[in-house]
Scaffold this motif. Sequence first.
Motif, PDB file in Angstrom:
ATOM      1  N   SER A 245       0.830  -1.215   0.000  1.00 49.54           N
ATOM      2  CA  SER A 245       0.000   0.000   0.000  1.00 49.54           C
ATOM      3  C   SER A 245       0.864   1.264   0.000  1.00 49.54           C
ATOM      4  CB  SER A 245      -0.987   0.005   1.174  1.00 49.54           C
ATOM      5  OG  SER A 245      -0.322   0.121   2.410  1.00 49.54           O
ATOM      6  N   ASN A 246       1.991   1.260   0.701  1.00 52.01           N
ATOM      7  CA  ASN A 246       2.884   2.426   0.652  1.00 52.01           C
ATOM      8  C   ASN A 246       3.604   2.511  -0.693  1.00 52.01           C
ATOM      9  OD1 ASN A 246       2.892   4.162   3.031  1.00 52.01           O
ATOM     10  ND2 ASN A 246       3.342   2.286   4.142  1.00 52.01           N
TER      11      ASN A 246
ATOM     12  N   LYS B  33      -5.385   0.968  12.349  1.00 51.73           N
ATOM     13  CA  LYS B  33      -4.485   0.656  11.233  1.00 51.73           C
ATOM     14  C   LYS B  33      -4.884   1.456   9.992  1.00 51.73           C
ATOM     15  CE  LYS B  33      -2.965  -3.148   8.290  1.00 51.73           C
ATOM     16  NZ  LYS B  33      -3.109  -4.560   7.962  1.00 51.73           N
TER      17      LYS B  33
ATOM     18  N   GLN C 100      -2.481   4.113   8.143  1.00 56.55           N
ATOM     19  CA  GLN C 100      -2.094   3.938   6.744  1.00 56.55           C
ATOM     20  C   GLN C 100      -2.469   5.152   5.901  1.00 56.55           C
ATOM     21  OE1 GLN C 100      -3.728   0.059   5.695  1.00 56.55           O
ATOM     22  NE2 GLN C 100      -1.692  -0.843   5.904  1.00 56.55           N
TER      23      GLN C 100
ATOM     24  N   GLU D 102       0.261   7.523   6.513  1.00 60.66           N
ATOM     25  CA  GLU D 102       1.483   7.046   5.853  1.00 60.66           C
ATOM     26  C   GLU D 102       1.478   7.393   4.368  1.00 60.66           C
ATOM     27  OE1 GLU D 102       2.821   3.013   8.263  1.00 60.66           O
ATOM     28  OE2 GLU D 102       1.469   2.800   6.555  1.00 60.66           O
ATOM     29  N   HIS D 103       0.335   7.133   3.719  1.00 63.11           N
ATOM     30  CA  HIS D 103       0.233   7.301   2.270  1.00 63.11           C
ATOM     31  C   HIS D 103       0.342   8.765   1.841  1.00 63.11           C
ATOM     32  CE1 HIS D 103      -2.091   3.230   2.241  1.00 63.11           C
ATOM     33  NE2 HIS D 103      -0.799   3.089   2.483  1.00 63.11           N
TER      34      HIS D 103
END
Length: 188
Positions: A15-16, A166, A170, A173-174
Motif C-alpha cells: 500500500s505504501n 491501522k 495507513q 502514511e500514504h
Amino acid sequence: MSKVKAAVFASGTGSNFQAIMEANNLPCEISLLICDKPGAGVIEKAKNSDVPAFVFQPKEFTSKAEYEKHLVEKLREANVSWIFLAGYMRIVGPTLLTAFEGKIVNIHPSLLPDFPGKDAIGQAYHAGVKTTGVTVHFIDEGIDTGPIIAQETVEVQDDDTEETLKEKIQKVEHELYPKVIQQIVQTK
C-alpha cells in the motif's frame, strides 16, 4: 534531465509502494522493487506500474551479508541512489547500510521511539495510548532507531479497534511518505 533513481523494499501488500507510485511530482524515479516474499501483493503492484521487481528468498543464501551483497549488485545495476523501505520486514545489515549510507529511509507506524519493531499498531492499541502516529526516519544499525525526518500524530479514539486504527495510520502514511521523499531527494 533524468531523475534520480530509487528502489522500494517491501514484503507485503504494497500500500505504501502504491502511494509512492501515485504521488505527483516525485523528484525520483522508482526503478526497482526489492521483495523478500515471493507471492507478496506488492509484486503485482510493481508489475502494474511497470517497475521491475527483484524477488529473493533470504533462506536461499548462506548469510545476510551474502544476500545483501547480491542486493547491492542489483541496486548498482539499476543505478539506484535512494532506498525507501515500505513494509520491508527485515533488519537492514551493514552491507546495505555501508553501500547506501544516509540514503535508506523507512516509514514506521508509530511515533518513534515508542513502539519500535513489529506490530507497532497492535503495541500502541494494546498499551491504551491516546496518541500514536507515523514516523519517517533514516535507517541505522538499530531497529527503528535512526534519525527522525518527520512525524505525524494519529489520535486514538475510544471506539477505535485495532483495524480502524491501522486504517487511520495507513492513510497518514500514504500522504506523509511521498511528501518526505520529495523533500529529502530534492535537498540531498
